[in-house]
Structure formats: C-alpha cells, structure tokens
Design an enzyme around this catalytic site. Structure first.
Site, short mmCIF file in Angstrom:
data_model
loop_
_atom_site.label_atom_id
_atom_site.label_comp_id
_atom_site.label_asym_id
_atom_site.label_seq_id
_atom_site.Cartn_x
_atom_site.Cartn_y
_atom_site.Cartn_z
CB CYS A 30 -0.97 -0.03 1.18
SG CYS A 30 -0.18 -0.04 2.80
CG ASN A 33 4.25 -1.77 5.35
OD1 ASN A 33 5.31 -2.07 5.92
ND2 ASN A 33 3.35 -2.67 5.09
CB CYS A 35 -3.81 1.55 6.98
SG CYS A 35 -3.61 3.04 7.98
NE ARG A 36 -4.55 1.53 1.65
CZ ARG A 36 -4.29 2.27 0.59
NH1 ARG A 36 -5.06 2.15 -0.48
NH2 ARG A 36 -3.27 3.10 0.58
CB SER A 37 0.16 -3.58 2.68
OG SER A 37 1.02 -2.70 3.34
CG ASP A 151 -5.32 5.94 2.13
OD1 ASP A 151 -5.30 5.50 3.29
OD2 ASP A 151 -4.53 6.81 1.71
#
Ligand code: 4NP
Length: 189
Positions: A30, A33, A35-37, A151
């Site tokens: 993401c 690095n 939150c999402r990934s 995001d």
C-alpha cells in the site's frame, strides 16, 4: 473502463513460481505500510494457514512511501483487526525497494496508485507479477470498487471496518487461487 496501468486481464492466471518447488513469495503493498497492506497480511496469513499453505507461501508487506518506516501499524488499523481476532502488534512499517521485485513471485497492490508506482519501478519481465489484491481476490467482478482497497488513513471506524470487509471477502479467494496454482486445491467440504 480498464485502467491504463492494468495490463493483466481480470481473472488472468497467477504468475508461476520463479523457482519451482521453493516457497511462493507474496508481497502486499500500500502507500504507508501502516494500514491496508499489514491488515491484508494478517487476514491473508490466516487464510493461507487454513488452506494448509503455510509451508509453501511466504507473506510480507511494504509501502511505496517512506513516511512511516519503522513505525507500528496505525492504531485504528490494529484496533479494527483486534475486533476480528487478528493481532497486528508485531508489525513495523517498511518501504518497498526495487530489489524486492525480483525477490517475490507475486506482488499485490491495494489500489491503482500503488499498482502504477510498482509497475513503473518494474521491468517488463516483472510487470505481470504485479496485480491488484482485490482483483485477484474477485472484488473486481463484484463491484467492490473495481478491485481497489480504499485508503482508510485518518478515517473513522466505519472506513477501517469497510477495508476489513473487503479484505475478509478477498483473502479466501486469493488463498484458494494460490492453492490451485501450487497444486494444493482445498478438499471439497
Ligand atoms: P496505508 O495508509 O497506505 O493503507 O498504510 C496510509 C498511511 C499513511 C499515509 C497514507 C496512507 N500517509 O500519507 O502518511
């Protein structure tokens, strides 16, 4: 309409292992690095284990940006994960380096921005190994924002919950596709 960065058609087979017989190395990417990934890494790791693939698939993650290198996962991301039984406390953010391209079999970006950044970094030989996580996980076919994981940084609990809903939907499909690729399809229920 198909994005110009999306050279791989929906539903395309996953790229073959670079080294047959060696663990298949998957990197989730993401922007920050935090939150999402890393959330995707926690969720997908559970599905990889459930599919009996823990010994044959390795997972890691990175961000295309460098702002948060060395930091733990975003507190809201960690809280959202904990609410669904995942522990994100061990994560430390890293920036994706171009040397990682050749060290992975499959690189899964969370959104088009990161997909495009990775594809710009890659040579033609590696470009097909870079895909959208949500597309591989079937979200592109079910209206889930054309396969993007939005995001949530700075957002509220509902935004982080939505990200987890998308990851929860996509991760079992990604795991099943890896199982199929590696010749370990799940036993029928
Ligand atoms: P992520 O979220 O890409 O899901 O980790 C973000 C984290 C930090 C920033 C942007 C997105 N930032 O601009 O610092």
């Amino acid at each position: 309409m198909a994005s110009p960065s999306r050279s791989v058609p929906l539903g395309a087979p996953l790229p073959p292992p670079r080294v047959p017989g060696a663990p298949y190395r998957v990197c989730l990417v993401c922007l920050g690095n935090i939150c999402r990934s890393p959330m995707a890494e926690s969720v997908l790791r559970a599905h990889i284990a459930r599919a009996g693939l823990a010994a044959v698939v390795t997972l890691d993650s990175g961000g295309t940006g460098d702002w948060h290198v060395g930091e733990p996962m975003d507190a809201q991301a960690r809280t959202a994960l904990a609410g669904r039984g995942y522990d994100g406390s061990g994560h430390r953010a890293r920036q994706f380096k171009d040397s990682w391209l050749s060290g992975h079999d499959l690189i899964l970006a969370m959104d088009e921005r990161n997909l495009a950044a990775l594809r710009r970094m890659a040579g033609p030989a590696d470009r097909d190994r870079i895909r959208l996580f949500g597309e591989v996980g079937g979200l592109g076919e079910t209206g889930g924002g054309e396969g993007e994981i939005p995001d949530p940084y700075g957002g509220d609990e509902a935004e982080f919950g939505h990200v987890l809903d998308l990851l929860d939907a996509a991760a079992p499909v990604v795991a099943a596709r890896l199982a199929e690729l590696l010749g370990r399809p799940a036993a029928p229920a």
